[in-house]
Design an enzyme around this catalytic site. Structure first.
Site, mmCIF file in Angstrom:
data_model
loop_
_atom_site.group_PDB
_atom_site.id
_atom_site.type_symbol
_atom_site.label_atom_id
_atom_site.label_comp_id
_atom_site.label_asym_id
_atom_site.label_seq_id
_atom_site.Cartn_x
_atom_site.Cartn_y
_atom_site.Cartn_z
ATOM 1 N N ASP A 1 -0.652 4.901 0.520
ATOM 2 C CA ASP A 1 -0.225 6.049 2.031
ATOM 3 C C ASP A 1 -0.436 5.496 3.238
ATOM 4 O O ASP A 1 -1.878 4.902 3.659
ATOM 5 C CB ASP A 1 -1.690 6.497 1.773
ATOM 6 C CG ASP A 1 -1.687 8.398 -0.167
ATOM 7 O OD1 ASP A 1 -1.375 8.417 0.140
ATOM 8 O OD2 ASP A 1 -2.513 7.020 -0.866
ATOM 9 N N ASP B 1 1.011 -0.517 0.031
ATOM 10 C CA ASP B 1 -0.340 0.174 0.183
ATOM 11 C C ASP B 1 0.969 1.297 0.448
ATOM 12 O O ASP B 1 2.099 1.244 0.283
ATOM 13 C CB ASP B 1 -0.607 -0.258 1.464
ATOM 14 C CG ASP B 1 -2.195 1.304 1.530
ATOM 15 O OD1 ASP B 1 -2.507 1.893 0.238
ATOM 16 O OD2 ASP B 1 -1.350 1.968 3.050
ATOM 17 N N GLU C 1 11.165 10.601 25.644
ATOM 18 C CA GLU C 1 11.429 10.540 27.092
ATOM 19 C C GLU C 1 13.389 10.366 26.752
ATOM 20 O O GLU C 1 13.406 9.202 26.573
ATOM 21 C CB GLU C 1 11.183 9.537 28.237
ATOM 22 C CG GLU C 1 9.481 9.937 27.911
ATOM 23 C CD GLU C 1 8.395 8.735 29.096
ATOM 24 O OE1 GLU C 1 9.426 9.162 30.123
ATOM 25 O OE2 GLU C 1 7.715 9.214 28.767
#
Length: 385
Positions: free
Chosen positions: A19, A17, A312
């Site tokens: 997108d 695929d 983090e």
């Protein structure tokens, strides 16, 4: 061979695929929707995201018009929105791991097709700016070349037909539920790489669900394995992020015994949408102090069930005091593993320390060590002058 790497099914071709799987269309669509909706006195809040991922352009447009109560028909929306979007196609970035996957499969002569609900002309326009992509695909099938788009299997069956191969010999890689449904209906094996955060549990019909293309193990499907990991790490095209250190959730030092130097996600929505949740490493420049090794998590920290995606970093150095508010610049050079959940706090802590050891060792390798001198890390002088 470990259990997790054992063969699932033998395939000989791959259908991708576009997108949300190979390119970060969602990020561009969101940015343009924000601007577009302001014209109608509406504020973008992402509520339509689950309704547009994997849909045809017309279906996606209808969902936005309905969700925001716009005084437009679907066709009117498309005629206004699509020119704004097509102007930005040259800026849509490849998702992490996309170039690696395409180059690897092409290098090993694995037949590849691209199958998208977008129109053929839009597909060509989107991939035009990604060197080598068009030539890598033996077939490209757009939603306007079949009677029905995904979740109908027709688009994948047409791709198999154009490659003159049996549908059951393909592995489909998809980010959306309609795409997964279509692949399975076509009789193909399907790996899902969900583009919607915290939605992995919905992809029950996929043969495998992974966090990102960086985690794809092709050998599970009888395809040539990637050979580019180094001592438990995957080299990345380096990327940078920086800002003042903020107070986090107060659990790094107190709960985990691991003092993280958190960065605010504000202003980094594009970077956060582009980079999958996981554990990364690289170099950290701290204003007036120096450059340090660092390992960091990007993601939702499922053990603590964050409501927002966070950044983090853990600077691998013993500091004698806090440095909240100080400018921190990071150069991210490699990837260790996807985000995971843990049954206990002890297991989580043990894994974080294992990540630290991997990062510390890897950053001594010439491939990663050279980035310690990146100019982006040298921030003390221009902040003090």
């Amino acid at each position: 061979m470990s259990v997790e790497r054992t063969l699932k099914k033998l395939v000989s071709g791959v259908i991708l695929d576009l997108d949300g799987t190979l390119i970060n269309t969602d990020g561009i669509v969101s940015e343009i929707l924000k601007v577009f909706l302001v014209k109608y006195g509406k504020q973008w809040d992402g509520r339509e995201a689950p309704h547009i991922v994997g849909k045809t352009p017309t279906e996606a447009a209808a969902a936005v018009v309905e969700d925001y109560g716009l005084p437009l028909s679907t066709d009117e929306f498309l005629s206004q929105f699509y020119p704004m979007l097509s102007d930005q196609w040259c800026n849509i970035k490849a998702l992490p791991g996309a170039n690696r996957l395409i180059n690897h499969l092409r290098g090993h002569g694995v037949p590849m097709a691209l199958a998208s609900n977008s129109s053929r002309s839009n597909i060509e326009a989107k991939i035009f700016h990604h060197a080598g992509w068009k030539e890598s695909f033996s077939a490209i099938v757009g939603g306007d070349e079949v009677k029905a788009g995904k979740p109908s299997p027709e688009i994948f069956l047409e791709a198999a037909k154009r490659l003159n191969m049996d549908p059951s010999s393909f592995l489909v890689i998809e980010d959306s539920i309609p795409g997964v449904t279509a692949g399975k209906a076509a009789g193909m094996a399907v790996v899902a790489v969900p583009s919607l955060a915290k939605q992995s549990h919905l992809y029950t019909s996929a043969d495998e669900v992974i966090h990102s293309l960086l985690d794809l193990l092709l050998e599970k499907w009888g395809l040539p394995a990637f050979q580019d990991r180094i001592e438990g790490t995957l080299p990345l095209e380096p990327w940078c992020i920086g800002g003042p250190v903020i107070k986090g959730f107060g659990r790094g030092s107190k709960v985990l015994g691991i003092p993280t130097a958190n960065l605010s996600p504000e202003g980094y929505s594009a970077i956060l949408s582009e980079h999958p949740a996981g554990v990364y490493f690289g170099w950290a420049g701290l204003s007036g102090r120096g450059v340090y090794k660092m390992v960091m998590s990007i993601g939702w920290n499922p053990f603590f069930n964050n409501t927002e995606k966070t950044i983090e970093p853990w600077l691998l150095h013993d500091f004698s005091e806090d440095f909240y508010g100080e400018e921190l610049h990071l150069v991210v050079v490699g990837y260790i593993r996807p985000e995971a959940n843990f049954l206990s706090l002890e297991a989580l802590i043990a894994k974080i320390h294992e990540d630290r050891k991997i990062a510390e060792r890897a950053l001594e390798l010439p491939q990663y060590l050279k980035y310690k001198d990146d100019p982006y890390l040298k921030i003390s002088l221009h902040l003090e002058n």
